[in-house]
Scaffold this active site. Structure first.
Site, PDB file in Angstrom:
ATOM      1  N   GLY A  15       0.823  -1.219   0.000  1.00  0.00           N
ATOM      2  CA  GLY A  15       0.000   0.000   0.000  1.00  0.00           C
ATOM      3  C   GLY A  15       0.850   1.260   0.000  1.00  0.00           C
ATOM      4  N   GLY A  21       2.594   3.734   1.446  1.00  0.00           N
ATOM      5  CA  GLY A  21       3.144   4.010   2.775  1.00  0.00           C
ATOM      6  C   GLY A  21       3.651   5.433   2.913  1.00  0.00           C
ATOM      7  NE  ARG A  22       8.754   6.486  -0.190  1.00  0.00           N
ATOM      8  CZ  ARG A  22      10.002   6.742  -0.466  1.00  0.00           C
ATOM      9  NH1 ARG A  22      10.580   7.798   0.034  1.00  0.00           N
ATOM     10  NH2 ARG A  22      10.695   5.943  -1.254  1.00  0.00           N
ATOM     11  CG  ASP A  81      10.539   8.591   7.234  1.00  0.00           C
ATOM     12  OD1 ASP A  81      10.148   8.123   6.152  1.00  0.00           O
ATOM     13  OD2 ASP A  81      11.593   9.254   7.345  1.00  0.00           O
ATOM     14  N   GLY A  82       7.217   7.654   6.131  1.00  0.00           N
ATOM     15  CA  GLY A  82       6.284   8.297   5.206  1.00  0.00           C
ATOM     16  C   GLY A  82       6.878   9.459   4.424  1.00  0.00           C
ATOM     17  CG  ASP A 101       5.350  -3.450  -4.922  1.00  0.00           C
ATOM     18  OD1 ASP A 101       5.929  -4.527  -5.130  1.00  0.00           O
ATOM     19  OD2 ASP A 101       5.911  -2.476  -4.390  1.00  0.00           O
ATOM     20  CG  ASN A 102       7.683  -0.815  -7.523  1.00  0.00           C
ATOM     21  OD1 ASN A 102       6.870  -0.133  -6.894  1.00  0.00           O
ATOM     22  ND2 ASN A 102       8.823  -1.225  -7.004  1.00  0.00           N
ATOM     23  CG  ASP A 157       9.131   2.748  -6.997  1.00  0.00           C
ATOM     24  OD1 ASP A 157      10.098   3.494  -6.739  1.00  0.00           O
ATOM     25  OD2 ASP A 157       8.515   2.110  -6.136  1.00  0.00           O
TER      26      ASP A 157
HETATM   27  P1  AMP Z   1       9.148   0.755  -3.098  1.00  0.00           P
HETATM   28  O1  AMP Z   1      10.328  -0.111  -2.809  1.00  0.00           O
HETATM   29  O2  AMP Z   1       9.484   2.211  -3.195  1.00  0.00           O
HETATM   30  O3  AMP Z   1       8.340   0.270  -4.244  1.00  0.00           O
HETATM   31  O4  AMP Z   1       8.210   0.675  -1.804  1.00  0.00           O
HETATM   32  C1  AMP Z   1       7.681  -0.520  -1.299  1.00  0.00           C
HETATM   33  C2  AMP Z   1       6.725  -0.213  -0.186  1.00  0.00           C
HETATM   34  O5  AMP Z   1       7.374   0.472   0.874  1.00  0.00           O
HETATM   35  C3  AMP Z   1       5.528   0.631  -0.564  1.00  0.00           C
HETATM   36  O6  AMP Z   1       4.431   0.164   0.156  1.00  0.00           O
HETATM   37  C4  AMP Z   1       5.948   2.003  -0.119  1.00  0.00           C
HETATM   38  O7  AMP Z   1       4.840   2.834   0.130  1.00  0.00           O
HETATM   39  C5  AMP Z   1       6.685   1.681   1.161  1.00  0.00           C
HETATM   40  N1  AMP Z   1       7.669   2.705   1.536  1.00  0.00           N
HETATM   41  C6  AMP Z   1       8.845   3.004   0.927  1.00  0.00           C
HETATM   42  N2  AMP Z   1       9.492   3.993   1.593  1.00  0.00           N
HETATM   43  C7  AMP Z   1       8.716   4.337   2.635  1.00  0.00           C
HETATM   44  C8  AMP Z   1       8.823   5.286   3.712  1.00  0.00           C
HETATM   45  N3  AMP Z   1       9.879   6.098   3.835  1.00  0.00           N
HETATM   46  N4  AMP Z   1       7.803   5.340   4.611  1.00  0.00           N
HETATM   47  C9  AMP Z   1       6.748   4.535   4.505  1.00  0.00           C
HETATM   48  N5  AMP Z   1       6.577   3.621   3.543  1.00  0.00           N
HETATM   49  C10 AMP Z   1       7.549   3.517   2.618  1.00  0.00           C
HETATM   50 MG    MG Z   2       6.839   1.271  -5.197  1.00  0.00          MG
END
Ligand code: AMP
Ligand code: MG
Length: 490
Positions: free
Chosen positions: A89, A91-92, A124-125, A251-252, A261
């Site tokens: 989901g 997350g940020r 940390d979002g 998810d990407n 992403d």
């Molecule tokens: P990603 O590797 O960027 O595709 O992210 C994978 C998951 O980690 C997704 O659900 C993102 O929303 C979450 N995510 C990545 N970085 C952060 C962050 N700094 N704070 C919260 N969620 C994160």
């Molecule tokens: Mg992503």
């Protein structure tokens, strides 16, 4: 000045209740737009003056609610490096809403780095300024390179320090996408056995991206086929410019077929199919040369979620789905050959063209030849001067033999070699985001100097036109730059 002047629509919020959590951005001390994509704002029919104002900065930082919109965090799951995670989901990130561009096409406006959400897990979002500018730069470069991609509308600093191996300036990226529906969005509901939700999402996807199938009985299979074809076309584009995505998790992977992403991605300098940049890709799962196979794997994960929709008879559904997944390879090969023909200046097609391309990559193997530079210089060979190409090779024997074959093939084109060479210059970029130059710009931005960022952005917005004084952007990283490593979640 009113926030309603942005003219948002909210079909995702209205039609897909249960697929997201309504949410608000975190309050940040001092939202300030550091870069605004005015051309894109115009395309999206956004009021530029409002956008560039303090109101715009607050809206783009997610701290000011917009009239008539429901900002939300989307739910999705995903296979990360092959392992299924049932809940990821946003997350940020926050989906602010949808904008209709001048051509009548719908786009999402999403903020990335806007604070914690119910999907943040341990994160940390937030996002760092350098990760935001990195995505801005590379996504806009990809757009200019004619690769389907999410776009960057604005980079906003928050006035906050965030913690990533030291304190760093925080920022938010305002991102535009055809949609943020991912393979992982389908997986989220399929993994919970919620077939009717999967159907609802498929219907929404068809209405939004593939309306031509909406009346068809086998529309779910047709939707899958169309998504497969878009992914095949996308990855062929990546491969043709030496782009390594770096985190091709499900998810990407978007159903709209856009690059999504830009965390750990990078462009390959020296040709090597095993090229990996990401700090966490220890086994090279997402190496340059693996990308087509991974795209197929991701599509297999998508079609699994659709089986109950494809046919009530499970065996029949599996056999129909398998055939469509297996067709990825020939579809991909078709797109790859089309890209390569263009790069080699071939307008016509001959049965042996595929073999010619294969021979080329055999000749490049083990030579650590600069990928971007090689293809660009090939036009000089077409014009009769092979020296620039030969100079790139430690041993030019194999490439010379290959150029003999290719020049003979080029001679069978109807147009002259020089006009074919001009056509090559329109598809083989002079400028790609070279890792050392990108890093230089990001380091300067961290030290509050945005000039290098603006300069390289300007260079990358016209990648096919060689311009005076930009030689430093044309060449590969010096040896002293060393191995380049990229990171996720920065
Ligand atoms: P990603 O590797 O960027 O595709 O992210 C994978 C998951 O980690 C997704 O659900 C993102 O929303 C979450 N995510 C990545 N970085 C952060 C962050 N700094 N704070 C919260 N969620 C994160
Ligand atoms: Mg992503």
């Amino acid at each position: 000045m009113s926030t309603s002047s942005f003219g948002f629509e909210n079909t995702y919020a209205v039609e897909l209740e249960g697929f997201y959590v309504p949410w608000q951005g975190a309050v940040v001390p001092e939202p300030r737009i550091v870069h605004l994509n005015r051309a894109l704002a115009q395309e999206l029919q956004l009021d530029e003056a409002t956008l560039a104002s303090d109101v715009g900065a607050r809206v783009l930082a997610g701290t000011q609610a917009l009239e008539g919109t429901t900002p939300l965090a989307q739910a999705y799951a995903g296979h990360q490096f092959g392992n299924f995670v049932p809940q990821l989901g946003d997350g940020r990130a926050l989906l602010l809403g949808e904008l209709i561009d001048r051509a009548g096409t719908r786009h999402d406006l999403q903020l990335k780095g806007s604070g914690r959400t119910p999907f943040s897990r341990g994160g940390d979002g937030k996002a760092t300024l350098s990760s935001v500018l990195r995505e801005y730069l590379i996504s806009e470069a990809m757009h200019a390179l004619e690769v389907p991609t999410t776009r960057s509308l604005a980079a906003v600093t928050t006035g906050e320090e965030i913690w990533r191996q030291g304190a760093q300036p925080g920022a938010i990226l305002a991102r535009i996408a055809s949609s943020h529906i991912r393979v992982g969005t389908f997986q989220f509901f399929a993994a919970r056995g919620e077939v009717e939700r999967v159907r609802q999402l498929a219907e929404y996807t068809i209405a939004r991206h593939f309306p031509e199938f909406s009346k068809e009985d086998d529309r779910y299979l047709q939707m899958f086929r169309a998504i497969r074809d878009r992914q095949a076309a996308l990855v062929a584009r990546w491969m043709s410019i030496g782009f390594v995505h770096g985190v091709m998790n499900t998810d990407n992977t978007t159903v709209a077929g856009e690059t999504l992403d830009y965390g750990p991605c990078a462009f390959m300098d020296g040709y090597d199919p095993t090229t990996v940049f990401s700090s966490i890709d220890h086994h090279g799962r997402y190496a340059y040369g693996n990308q087509p196979a991974i795209a197929k794997w991701n599509l297999a994960r998508l079609v699994e979620t659709l089986l109950p929709l494809i046919d009530p008879d499970e065996d029949r559904a599996i056999s129909l789905a398998t055939a469509e997944v297996e067709a990825f390879a020939p579809v991909y090969e078709g797109h790859w050959l089309e890209r390569m023909r263009a790069k080699l200046g071939l307008a016509g097609s001959e049965p042996e063209d595929g073999a010619l391309v294969e021979k080329l990559f055999n000749a490049l193997e083990g030579q650590d030849v600069d990928f971007t530079g090689f293809f660009r210089r090939l036009a000089d060979s077409a014009r009769g001067d092979r020296s620039a190409v030969r100079a790139l090779f430690p041993d030019a024997t194999a490439i010379d033999a290959w150029m003999d074959l290719w020049i003979a093939r080029l001679a069978r084109e109807t147009e002259s070699a020089s006009s074919r060479a001009d056509a090559m210059d329109r598809v083989n970029p002079v400028y790609v985001p070279r890792n050392h130059k990108v890093q230089e710009a990001l380091d300067a931005a961290d030290a509050s100097d945005l000039e290098p960022f603006r300069r390289i952005l300007n260079v990358l917005e016209r990648p096919f036109d060689r311009r005076e004084g930009l030689e430093e952007f044309e060449t590969r990283a010096p040896d002293s730059f060393g191995q380049y490593t990229t990171y996720c979640g920065t």
